[in-house]
Scaffold this active site. Structure first.
Site, PDB file in Angstrom:
ATOM      1  N   GLU A 188      35.128  57.691  48.445  1.00  0.00           N
ATOM      2  CA  GLU A 188      34.858  57.841  49.866  1.00  0.00           C
ATOM      3  C   GLU A 188      34.481  59.308  50.084  1.00  0.00           C
ATOM      4  OE1 GLU A 188      38.101  56.893  52.503  1.00  0.00           O
ATOM      5  OE2 GLU A 188      36.887  57.422  54.257  1.00  0.00           O
ATOM      6  N   ARG A 215      47.284  55.312  38.550  1.00  0.00           N
ATOM      7  CA  ARG A 215      46.578  56.527  38.951  1.00  0.00           C
ATOM      8  C   ARG A 215      47.142  57.718  38.179  1.00  0.00           C
ATOM      9  NH1 ARG A 215      45.866  58.674  43.985  1.00  0.00           N
ATOM     10  NH2 ARG A 215      45.188  56.678  44.746  1.00  0.00           N
ATOM     11  N   LYS A 259      43.255  63.590  48.749  1.00  0.00           N
ATOM     12  CA  LYS A 259      42.262  64.383  49.466  1.00  0.00           C
ATOM     13  C   LYS A 259      42.810  64.863  50.808  1.00  0.00           C
ATOM     14  CE  LYS A 259      39.177  61.248  48.551  1.00  0.00           C
ATOM     15  NZ  LYS A 259      37.982  60.412  48.601  1.00  0.00           N
TER      16      LYS A 259
HETATM   17  P1  ATP Z   1      42.749  60.114  47.619  1.00  0.00           P
HETATM   18  O1  ATP Z   1      44.087  59.553  47.932  1.00  0.00           O
HETATM   19  O2  ATP Z   1      42.792  61.303  46.768  1.00  0.00           O
HETATM   20  O3  ATP Z   1      41.910  60.299  48.826  1.00  0.00           O
HETATM   21  P2  ATP Z   1      41.346  57.755  47.137  1.00  0.00           P
HETATM   22  O4  ATP Z   1      41.736  56.671  46.221  1.00  0.00           O
HETATM   23  O5  ATP Z   1      41.471  57.510  48.576  1.00  0.00           O
HETATM   24  O6  ATP Z   1      42.102  59.059  46.689  1.00  0.00           O
HETATM   25  P3  ATP Z   1      38.579  57.427  46.803  1.00  0.00           P
HETATM   26  O7  ATP Z   1      37.477  58.354  47.079  1.00  0.00           O
HETATM   27  O8  ATP Z   1      38.697  56.215  47.635  1.00  0.00           O
HETATM   28  O9  ATP Z   1      39.906  58.265  46.867  1.00  0.00           O
HETATM   29  O10 ATP Z   1      38.632  57.057  45.261  1.00  0.00           O
HETATM   30  C1  ATP Z   1      37.523  56.744  44.462  1.00  0.00           C
HETATM   31  C2  ATP Z   1      38.022  56.120  43.202  1.00  0.00           C
HETATM   32  O11 ATP Z   1      38.832  57.024  42.473  1.00  0.00           O
HETATM   33  C3  ATP Z   1      38.876  54.899  43.485  1.00  0.00           C
HETATM   34  O12 ATP Z   1      38.464  53.852  42.635  1.00  0.00           O
HETATM   35  C4  ATP Z   1      40.260  55.357  43.191  1.00  0.00           C
HETATM   36  O13 ATP Z   1      41.058  54.313  42.740  1.00  0.00           O
HETATM   37  C5  ATP Z   1      40.050  56.427  42.130  1.00  0.00           C
HETATM   38  N1  ATP Z   1      41.135  57.384  42.157  1.00  0.00           N
HETATM   39  C6  ATP Z   1      41.517  58.139  43.197  1.00  0.00           C
HETATM   40  N2  ATP Z   1      42.586  58.896  42.880  1.00  0.00           N
HETATM   41  C7  ATP Z   1      42.892  58.605  41.595  1.00  0.00           C
HETATM   42  C8  ATP Z   1      43.896  59.047  40.680  1.00  0.00           C
HETATM   43  N3  ATP Z   1      44.808  59.936  41.024  1.00  0.00           N
HETATM   44  N4  ATP Z   1      43.884  58.541  39.427  1.00  0.00           N
HETATM   45  C9  ATP Z   1      42.968  57.639  39.062  1.00  0.00           C
HETATM   46  N5  ATP Z   1      41.997  57.183  39.866  1.00  0.00           N
HETATM   47  C10 ATP Z   1      41.955  57.647  41.124  1.00  0.00           C
HETATM   48 MG    MG Z   2      40.394  56.234  49.783  1.00  0.00          MG
END
Ligand code: ATP
Ligand code: MG
Length: 563
Positions: free
Chosen positions: A33, A259, A269
């Site tokens: 995102e 994760r 983020k």
């Molecule tokens: P955040 O909580 O940091 O905002 P998010 O999952 O909301 O993380 P996205 O941009 O939606 O962030 O994530 C893009 C991809 O990266 C998703 O498929 C998510 O599962 C993966 N991802 C995000 N954080 C991690 C992590 N700590 N370890 C492994 N994969 C991750």
């Molecule tokens: Mg997200």
């Protein structure tokens, strides 16, 4: 597949699917995102998704999951693309945006309504929450649940046209209010947000939820394996329900993995944005940040990050990975590629009393002992040099092999010197050493085979340049800041006040002409990288990592104990 590649449960699923002919081409996606910069957790997902596609000759899409316009921006889109590329991956022509599917999502929502599987609900957000029930109590059906198809289609169209206010109503799936899985208790599919979108501008005022948009985006793109983190495990029944109910021709398989959590940092983020917004760090690319851009500015290499992601592997349960492992991977890679230079952080003047006052010479130094092709360079030498203050002791303890009164040491690439006299100021502080050198030891070796135990780095006082070095340490002072925050301690109180220490250093002249992004080692001191140009022309080096490898020690201990 490279022999270093570990097998894991996802590879096993893919290999079975290929063997049984379920798929011919493996298609994965990385779906960020654009609401912030990527962090090392994303790197794990990137390496997994792009890595699997590469390994099995398939492809990986880069898809922006831009369904929540309030927090998204094109700046983030560009930064994310740059980071994925820098990590060494290529999406080719497969760059997608969920916002390009808004028309299709709307169509699918109408199909659900027509099938009697979705309805417009006028409960307030609080009421929806209350009606949802709990893990131990079933939910209560919304009074709007049994609206007719015609009414729902009309109301949904009115939602789209902006005829309702934000929060006035939503579109919900009609599934099961008593399901043990809360995600199936008539989840929201669309909500009203009168917010301009960075790509579709004001065309839409209703936006799909993650659960609705994600499975459909996957299906539209023909994704075979939709890999996501464990917290989506409970969403999988909804993912499957939507695609089954709509009978989409493609039904990707959602597979969850743990994760990445890294010690001494945070990985969301939202939290990283908090650090940026409040000025606790110098932007998203602050070298202390766990972001890809921060790590790049810190001097971490894509090779090291990929190696790290490979080593931590893919598992089904969450754990906290030691930051020292990441640093270990960085050291291993930098040891192979970093050019060596000499730089003194805490200078002590040395006058070589038998070296002619006006003489200068250039000595030959090896750029990288691990890589002959890196060649050699000239290092200037003269009567006055600086050594590291810590390399001299007036009263040396046993086994102190560096310089002390009457002792002889090697100046790297230069000469053997012997300390003859210690000069102090009125307060008794050592301000200068007077040494003699042995002209026969040019290059740092004695023709008579005389051995010295200590080798010191140094810079020529007449030729050296002053630079600023930034020494970084952990951003947080506690191992698991996320956990402490949950206990009620605000993140800002968990920050390590010593995470950045700036100091002056004296370096050999060749170092100030180094190209940006070239990793260097200050011999015996650490790995550094030139920072982006500062506005006042000051040359700044960021310390990437120290030379001391705590992880290597941990690993050696484990081996010794038979693990
Ligand atoms: P955040 O909580 O940091 O905002 P998010 O999952 O909301 O993380 P996205 O941009 O939606 O962030 O994530 C893009 C991809 O990266 C998703 O498929 C998510 O599962 C993966 N991802 C995000 N954080 C991690 C992590 N700590 N370890 C492994 N994969 C991750
Ligand atoms: Mg997200």
């Amino acid at each position: 597949m490279s022999s270093s590649t570990k097998s894991n449960f996802i590879r096993q699923i893919i290999e079975k699917d290929l063997a049984e002919g379920r798929h011919k081409t493996i298609i994965t996606r990385f779906p960020p995102e654009p609401n912030g910069y990527l962090h090392i957790g994303h790197a794990k997902s990137i390496c997994l998704n792009f890595g699997l596609a590469q390994e099995y000759g398939g492809r990986c899409h880069l898809r922006f999951d831009d369904t929540n316009p309030a927090k998204e921006s094109p700046e983030y889109v560009e930064a994310i693309k740059e980071d994925v590329r820098w990590l060494g991956f290529d999406w080719g022509e497969h760059l997608y945006f969920a916002s390009d599917y808004f028309e299709k999502f709307y169509y699918y929502a109408c199909e659900l309504i027509k099938a009697g599987k979705a309805y417009v609900c006028h409960l307030s957000p609080e009421e929806i929450r209350k009606y949802r029930g709990t893990l131990t109590e079933p939910g209560i059906e919304s009074p709007y649940r049994n609206r007719s198809v015609e009414e729902n289609l009309r109301l949904f169209e009115q939602m789209k046209k902006g005829e309702f206010a934000e929060g006035e109503c939503v579109l919900r799936a009609k599934i099961d209010m008593s399901s043990p899985n809360l995600n199936l208790r008539d989840p929201v599919l669309y909500r009203i947000k009168k917010v301009s979108h960075h790509r579709t501008k004001d065309k839409w005022c209703i936006y799909p939820t993650y659960d609705f948009a994600h499975c459909l985006s996957d299906a539209i793109e023909g994704i075979t394996h939709s890999l996501c983190t464990l917290e989506f495990e409970d969403h999988r029944p909804l993912y499957d329900w939507i695609l089954d109910t709509l009978e989409t021709s493609c039904h990707p398989q959602q597979i969850e993995f743990a994760r990445l959590n890294l010690s001494y940092t945070v990985m969301s983020k939202r939290k990283l944005n908090y650090l940026v917004e409040n000025g606790f760090v110098d932007g998203w690319d602050d070298p202390r940040m766990p972001t890809i851009s921060g790590m790049r500015r810190r001097g971490f290499t894509p090779e090291a990050i990929r190696d790290f992601c490979e080593r931590i592997g893919i598992a089904k349960s969450d754990n906290l990975v030691d930051y020292a492992l990441l640093e270990h991977c960085v050291r291993e890679d930098l040891n192979k590629r970093a050019l060596r230079f000499m730089g003194v952080l805490d200078p002590l003047k040395v006058v070589i009393i038998n070296y002619p006052e006006d003489k200068e010479e250039e000595l030959e130094a090896i750029n990288n002992p691990e890589d002959e092709s890196a060649g050699k360079r000239k290092v200037p030498f003269c009567r006055e040099i600086f050594i590291e203050r810590g390399d001299f002791r007036e009263d040396p303890p046993r086994k102190f092999f560096r310089l002390s009164p009457g002792k002889e040491v090697r100046l790297r690439y230069a000469y053997y010197i012997t300390c003859e006299e210690v000069i102090k100021d009125a307060h008794g502080n050592i301000v200068e050493l007077r040494c003699t050198y042995d002209p026969a030891t040019r290059g740092g070796y004695s023709p008579d085979g005389r051995k010295v135990k200590g080798t010191l780095h140094w810079v020529s006082a007449r030729h050296c340049k002053e630079v600023l070095v930034r020494m970084y340490d952990r951003l947080f002072k506690v191992e698991n800041p996320g956990l402490e925050e949950k206990k009620g301690i605000p993140l800002r109180d968990l920050l390590n006040p010593k995470s950045l220490v700036e100091q002056k250093a004296l370096v050999e002249p060749a170092l100030v002409d180094i190209a940006p992004q070239t990793p260097v080692q200050f011999e015996r001191v650490g790995y550094f990288i030139l920072d982006k140009a500062s506005s006042d022309g000051q040359i700044i080096f960021n310390r990437t990592v120290t030379l001391k490898d705590s992880w290597a020690k941990i690993e050696a201990k484990l081996k010794k104990n038979g693990n």
